[in-house]
Design a protein around this motif. Structure first.
Motif, PDB file in Angstrom:
ATOM      1  N   MET A   1       0.829  -1.200   0.000  1.00  0.00           N
ATOM      2  CA  MET A   1       0.000   0.000   0.000  1.00  0.00           C
ATOM      3  C   MET A   1       0.868   1.256   0.000  1.00  0.00           C
ATOM      4  SD  MET A   1      -3.062  -0.700   2.725  1.00  0.00           S
ATOM      5  CE  MET A   1      -4.270  -1.997   2.473  1.00  0.00           C
ATOM      6  N   LYS A   2       0.364   2.285  -0.680  1.00  0.00           N
ATOM      7  CA  LYS A   2       1.041   3.578  -0.659  1.00  0.00           C
ATOM      8  C   LYS A   2       0.529   4.385   0.536  1.00  0.00           C
ATOM      9  CE  LYS A   2       1.516   3.569  -5.679  1.00  0.00           C
ATOM     10  NZ  LYS A   2       1.118   4.199  -6.960  1.00  0.00           N
ATOM     11  N   VAL A   3       1.363   5.292   0.984  1.00  0.00           N
ATOM     12  CA  VAL A   3       1.023   6.129   2.132  1.00  0.00           C
ATOM     13  C   VAL A   3       0.848   7.562   1.660  1.00  0.00           C
ATOM     14  CG1 VAL A   3       1.711   6.901   4.430  1.00  0.00           C
ATOM     15  CG2 VAL A   3       2.450   4.641   3.596  1.00  0.00           C
ATOM     16  N   VAL A   4      -0.340   8.119   1.864  1.00  0.00           N
ATOM     17  CA  VAL A   4      -0.628   9.514   1.522  1.00  0.00           C
ATOM     18  C   VAL A   4      -0.469  10.352   2.789  1.00  0.00           C
ATOM     19  CG1 VAL A   4      -2.388  11.140   0.729  1.00  0.00           C
ATOM     20  CG2 VAL A   4      -2.159   8.892  -0.370  1.00  0.00           C
ATOM     21  N   LYS A  47       6.882   1.791   2.196  1.00  0.00           N
ATOM     22  CA  LYS A  47       8.011   2.628   1.808  1.00  0.00           C
ATOM     23  C   LYS A  47       7.729   3.527   0.611  1.00  0.00           C
ATOM     24  CE  LYS A  47      10.981  -1.150   3.434  1.00  0.00           C
ATOM     25  NZ  LYS A  47      11.304  -0.605   4.752  1.00  0.00           N
ATOM     26  N   GLU A  48       6.494   3.540   0.149  1.00  0.00           N
ATOM     27  CA  GLU A  48       6.139   4.417  -0.974  1.00  0.00           C
ATOM     28  C   GLU A  48       5.181   5.494  -0.480  1.00  0.00           C
ATOM     29  OE1 GLU A  48       4.669   4.299  -5.645  1.00  0.00           O
ATOM     30  OE2 GLU A  48       5.094   2.435  -4.557  1.00  0.00           O
ATOM     31  N   PHE A  49       5.608   6.747  -0.625  1.00  0.00           N
ATOM     32  CA  PHE A  49       4.892   7.867  -0.032  1.00  0.00           C
ATOM     33  C   PHE A  49       4.445   8.872  -1.090  1.00  0.00           C
ATOM     34  CE2 PHE A  49       7.881   6.210   3.074  1.00  0.00           C
ATOM     35  CZ  PHE A  49       7.088   6.050   4.205  1.00  0.00           C
ATOM     36  N   ILE A  50       3.252   9.395  -0.892  1.00  0.00           N
ATOM     37  CA  ILE A  50       2.739  10.498  -1.709  1.00  0.00           C
ATOM     38  C   ILE A  50       2.479  11.655  -0.754  1.00  0.00           C
ATOM     39  CG2 ILE A  50       0.918  11.271  -3.282  1.00  0.00           C
ATOM     40  CD1 ILE A  50       0.390   8.222  -3.813  1.00  0.00           C
ATOM     41  N   GLU A 121      -6.062   1.842  -5.803  1.00  0.00           N
ATOM     42  CA  GLU A 121      -5.737   0.781  -4.854  1.00  0.00           C
ATOM     43  C   GLU A 121      -6.031   1.275  -3.436  1.00  0.00           C
ATOM     44  OE1 GLU A 121      -1.628   0.135  -5.474  1.00  0.00           O
ATOM     45  OE2 GLU A 121      -1.859  -0.787  -7.454  1.00  0.00           O
ATOM     46  N   PRO A 122      -6.282   0.351  -2.507  1.00  0.00           N
ATOM     47  CA  PRO A 122      -6.387   0.786  -1.108  1.00  0.00           C
ATOM     48  C   PRO A 122      -5.103   1.513  -0.698  1.00  0.00           C
ATOM     49  CG  PRO A 122      -7.067  -1.502  -1.353  1.00  0.00           C
ATOM     50  CD  PRO A 122      -6.445  -1.104  -2.656  1.00  0.00           C
ATOM     51  N   PHE A 123      -5.250   2.507   0.163  1.00  0.00           N
ATOM     52  CA  PHE A 123      -4.056   3.276   0.564  1.00  0.00           C
ATOM     53  C   PHE A 123      -4.156   3.691   2.018  1.00  0.00           C
ATOM     54  CE2 PHE A 123      -7.204   6.221  -1.077  1.00  0.00           C
ATOM     55  CZ  PHE A 123      -7.108   7.352  -0.306  1.00  0.00           C
ATOM     56  N   LEU A 124      -3.022   4.045   2.558  1.00  0.00           N
ATOM     57  CA  LEU A 124      -2.927   4.537   3.926  1.00  0.00           C
ATOM     58  C   LEU A 124      -2.868   6.058   3.884  1.00  0.00           C
ATOM     59  CD1 LEU A 124      -0.168   2.046   5.153  1.00  0.00           C
ATOM     60  CD2 LEU A 124      -2.638   1.761   5.308  1.00  0.00           C
ATOM     61  N   MET A 125      -3.417   6.701   4.904  1.00  0.00           N
ATOM     62  CA  MET A 125      -3.396   8.165   4.930  1.00  0.00           C
ATOM     63  C   MET A 125      -3.294   8.658   6.364  1.00  0.00           C
ATOM     64  SD  MET A 125      -4.953  11.274   5.485  1.00  0.00           S
ATOM     65  CE  MET A 125      -6.732  11.082   5.659  1.00  0.00           C
ATOM     66  N   THR A 126      -2.453   9.665   6.568  1.00  0.00           N
ATOM     67  CA  THR A 126      -2.415  10.330   7.864  1.00  0.00           C
ATOM     68  C   THR A 126      -1.969  11.771   7.676  1.00  0.00           C
ATOM     69  OG1 THR A 126      -1.808  10.028  10.181  1.00  0.00           O
ATOM     70  CG2 THR A 126      -0.025   9.827   8.568  1.00  0.00           C
ATOM     71  N   TYR A 127      -1.949  12.494   8.792  1.00  0.00           N
ATOM     72  CA  TYR A 127      -1.603  13.914   8.786  1.00  0.00           C
ATOM     73  C   TYR A 127      -0.112  14.079   9.071  1.00  0.00           C
ATOM     74  CZ  TYR A 127      -6.653  14.001   9.250  1.00  0.00           C
ATOM     75  OH  TYR A 127      -7.989  13.780   9.053  1.00  0.00           O
ATOM     76  N   LEU A 193      -7.853   3.428   3.647  1.00  0.00           N
ATOM     77  CA  LEU A 193      -8.954   3.878   2.805  1.00  0.00           C
ATOM     78  C   LEU A 193      -9.015   3.078   1.509  1.00  0.00           C
ATOM     79  CD1 LEU A 193      -8.365   7.734   3.187  1.00  0.00           C
ATOM     80  CD2 LEU A 193      -9.977   6.325   4.482  1.00  0.00           C
ATOM     81  N   GLN A 194     -10.206   2.696   1.141  1.00  0.00           N
ATOM     82  CA  GLN A 194     -10.423   2.107  -0.181  1.00  0.00           C
ATOM     83  C   GLN A 194     -10.459   3.239  -1.212  1.00  0.00           C
ATOM     84  OE1 GLN A 194      -9.872  -1.225   1.178  1.00  0.00           O
ATOM     85  NE2 GLN A 194     -10.805  -1.427  -0.864  1.00  0.00           N
TER      86      GLN A 194
END
Length: 259
Positions: A1-4, A47-50, A121-127, A193-194
Motif C-alpha cells: 500500500m502507498k502512504v498519503v 516505503k512508498e509515499f505520496i 488501490e487501497p491506501f494509507l493516509m495520515t496527517y 482507505l479504499q
C-alpha cells in the motif's frame, strides 16, 4: 500500500516555526516531524509515499532532493573538477512523490488531487503533524476484517487542563491530572482507505473530515480502530518541546526503528 501524507497546511498555531517552513517540516530532534512519521510507516514495511504539499511546498521538495547531503559526510575538493565526494551515503529505501496540491486546498481536495498516483488501490493516509505508536499492520488487518470503505484510528488525547477536587464549601482539596480515559475519542489519522472513498470528495474546497467522513459514517462505511497507546499532534511550540523531551530522554513511544 502507498502512504498519503497531508502536508500542505499553513500551521498558523505554531507560527513561530511555520513562518519559514510548512508545519510538517518543523524539526524535532533535528529531523522534520514528517520524517518521523515516514520512519514509522517504513518500519512496518510501507516505503512508498505520496506527500500532499501546498504551503511552502518547495521546502519539502528541496529537503528530499538533498536528502543524502543532509545525512552523509561530504568532502568538497575545490582543486578538482569533481569536487564533491559523498561518504557513508545515507539513504532510505523510500519512493517519495511530492505533489503541489495547491495553497488553499482543503484536506479532501488534496487527497482528490493525488488520485492518479494512488492508482485505484487501497491506501494509507495520515496527517503530517502528529506521531503515534499504533501498530499499523494491526490497523490494516482490522480494516480488512471489517470490509468497510474507511478505517480511522481513534485516540483519546491527554487532558490539556487538570481537574480540581472541590468540597461542599468550595475548598480545593487537591489538583488532579485529567486522565485520557476522561475524554472522548477523536480522529487520530492513521487511516486505511479504499479508493472508492475519493468519490466522496467533491473538489478542492471539501474538508475530508466533514462531508466525506460524515457521509461514510451515515452509510455505515466508516469504522474506528481504537488505539489506547501514545498519540500526539504538534500544533504548538509547547507540544513540539514535549516531543523533543521524549526523544532526548530515550522514551519516545513512536520511535520503533533503530538508529
Amino acid at each position: 500500500m502507498k502512504v498519503v501524507l497531508l502536508a500542505g497546511g499553513f500551521g498558523t498555531r505554531i507560527s513561530e516555526e511555520s513562518m519559514a517552513k510548512p508545519k510538517p517540516m518543523v524539526e524535532i530532534n533535528g529531523q522534520p516531524i514528517l520524517w518521523h512519521i515516514m520512519k514509522e510507516y517504513s518500519y512496518y514495511g510501507f516505503k512508498e509515499f505520496i506527500i500532499c504539499a501546498g504551503y511552502k511546498q518547495h521546502v519539502i521538495k528541496e529537503y528530499f532532493a538533498n536528502y543524502y547531503l543532509y545525512h552523509s559526510d561530504i568532502t568538497f575538493d575545490f582543486s578538482n573538477e569533481n569536487f564533491m565526494t559523498i561518504h557513508n551515503n545515507v539513504a532510505e529505501p523510500w519512493k517519495v512523490t511530492i505533489v503541489d496540491t495547491g495553497l488553499n486546498t482543503m484536506t479532501g481536495g488534496r487527497i482528490k488531487r493525488v488520485r492518479d498516483y494512488i492508482n485505484d488501490e487501497p491506501f494509507l493516509m495520515t496527517y503530517g503533524d502528529g506521531v503515534c505508536d499504533v501498530n499499523i499492520t494491526d490497523v490494516i488487518k482490522f480494516h480488512e476484517k471489517h470490509g468497510r470503505l474507511a478505517t480511522m484510528t481513534a485516540v483519546q488525547p491527554g487532558g490539556r487542563f487538570g481537574t480540581l477536587e472541590i468540597d461542599a464549601d468550595g475548598v480545593v482539596n487537591r489538583f488532579a491530572e485529567k486522565k485520557k480515559e476522561d475524554g472522548g475519542w477523536i480522529n487520530g489519522g492513521y487511516m486505511v482507505l479504499q479508493p472508492e472513498v475519493i468519490e466522496y470528495i467533491e473538489g478542492d474546497m471539501t474538508t475530508f473530515e466533514r462531508e466525506p467522513l460524515e457521509r461514510l459514517s451515515r452509510e455505515k462505511q466508516l469504522v474506528t480502530y481504537k488505539h489506547y497507546g501514545f498519540w500526539q499532534c504538534m500544533d504548538t511550540v509547547r507540544e513540539k518541546q514535549y516531543l523533543e523531551e521524549l526523544l532526548a530522554s530515550g522514551k519516545a513511544p513512536w520511535k520503533v526503528w533503530e538508529d
